[in-house]
Design an enzyme around this catalytic site. Structure first.
Site, PDB file in Angstrom:
ATOM      1  N   SER A  45       0.843  -1.206   0.000  1.00 17.56           N
ATOM      2  CA  SER A  45       0.000   0.000   0.000  1.00 17.56           C
ATOM      3  C   SER A  45       0.876   1.253   0.000  1.00 17.56           C
ATOM      4  CB  SER A  45      -0.842  -0.033   1.290  1.00 17.56           C
ATOM      5  OG  SER A  45      -1.386   1.222   1.599  1.00 17.56           O
TER       6      SER A  45
ATOM      7  N   TYR B  85      -3.460  -0.277   9.941  1.00 15.34           N
ATOM      8  CA  TYR B  85      -3.272  -0.618   8.520  1.00 15.34           C
ATOM      9  C   TYR B  85      -1.842  -0.294   8.085  1.00 15.34           C
ATOM     10  CZ  TYR B  85      -4.543  -0.724   3.507  1.00 15.34           C
ATOM     11  OH  TYR B  85      -4.628  -1.012   2.155  1.00 15.34           O
TER      12      TYR B  85
END
Ligand code: NAP
Ligand code: GCO
Length: 266
Positions: A147, A160
């Protein structure tokens, strides 16, 4: 060397986790178009059935399974079942993932752990189940879906970011530990991609205007748009194919240039 043939996935068996929609499904469709037999798992039967219909409508004969990627015994059983029904896995994409957007001081340790479990522990669990078959076969490709948050932080995504940063290092470590067995483990770091995961960040405002986060991302992306799941197809095929046999431990950011850009001056 036949350069075009080196991008082919003909005869390969691929498992893409969490490919019932979104990025995983686009990657699975790309692999099928490149010649692979694709297997996927997801978290519920209704999701599996819906996904199988979507694959079929796209002309892809996918093998779908329900399996929680955090459950080590279930994952071992899934890999054994795929071996029995389809063959030994040549390509694994650790794609299944979740996000919880909660300011850190308001986030419970339980919520934090759940995100780490799906986004970091699960890629460890699934890779561990698949690598022995790859060693036996003499080759293997593992692609971890990282990500922007493997590199950057922002408000509300502490768990996250911790997981995706860890996933980048798990990628390098699998490369370090199993590179000698002709296993390449790389990451793809998607930018902001229009899927259900990011739908809340793109919701139209009551007056019809764009969500402030939507405007922020477009301004922050040199490509001046959100990514589409199709933007990840070519990079994924490259990293799954023989064309990338000497690329190992790398994270390929597919972000329209976000990480290169300091942002527009006010
Ligand atoms: P998505 O549309 O929400 O899809 C997530 C997938 O993961 C679904 O297939 C879901 O299955 C599956 N899943 C979730 N938890 C699972 C579990 N415990 N066991 C098995 N399957 C599970 O997400 P996406 O946007 O396509 O994202 C895919 C991956 O890319 C994620 O790792 C995400 O963090 C990463 N990513 C996304 C973006 C973005 O902008 N969208 C950017 C960078 C990275 P069900 O349908 O059955 O629930
Ligand atoms: C967020 C987003 C991101 C993206 C993606 C960026 O809330 O900032 O959901 O985390 O999903 O991972 O690469």
């Amino acid at each position: 060397m036949d350069i075009m043939k080196s991008f082919s996935l003909e005869g390969k068996v691929a498992l893409i986790t969490g490919a019932s929609h979104g990025i995983g499904m686009a990657i699975a469709n790309a692999f099928a178009a490149a010649g692979a037999t694709v297997c996927f798992n997801c978290s519920s039967e209704s999701s599996r059935v819906r996904a199988l219909e979507a694959y079929k409508a796209n002309g892809v004969d996918a093998h779908g399974y329900v399996c929680d990627v955090c459950d080590e015994e279930a994952v071992k059983a899934l890999v054994a079942q795929i071996k029995e029904e389809v063959g030994v896995i040549d390509i694994l994409v650790n794609n299944a993932g979740i996000i919880k957007r909660i300011p850190m001081l308001e986030m419970s340790a339980e919520d934090f752990r759940q995100v780490i479990d799906v986004d970091l522990n699960a890629p460890f669990i699934v890779s561990k189940a698949v690598i022995p078959g790859m060693i036996e076969k003499g080759h293997g490709k593992i692609i971890n879906i990282c990500s922007m948050m493997s590199e950057l932080g922002r408000e509300t995504v502490s768990a996250y970011a911790a997981a995706k940063g860890g996933l980048k290092m798990l990628t390098r470590n699998i490369c370090s530990e199993y590179g000698e067995y002709n296993i390449q483990c790389n990451g793809i770091g998607p930018g902001y991609i229009a899927t259900s995961q990011t739908a809340p960040l793109r919701e139209r405002q009551p007056d019809g205007s764009r969500h402030p986060f939507d405007q922020f991302i477009i301004a922050k992306t040199p490509a001046a748009r959100w990514g589409e799941t199709e933007d990840l197809m070519g990079p994924a095929v490259f990293l799954a194919s023989d064309a990338s046999n000497f690329v190992n431990g790398h994270v390929l950011y597919v972000d329209g240039g976000i990480l290169a850009y300091i942002g527009k001056q006010p």
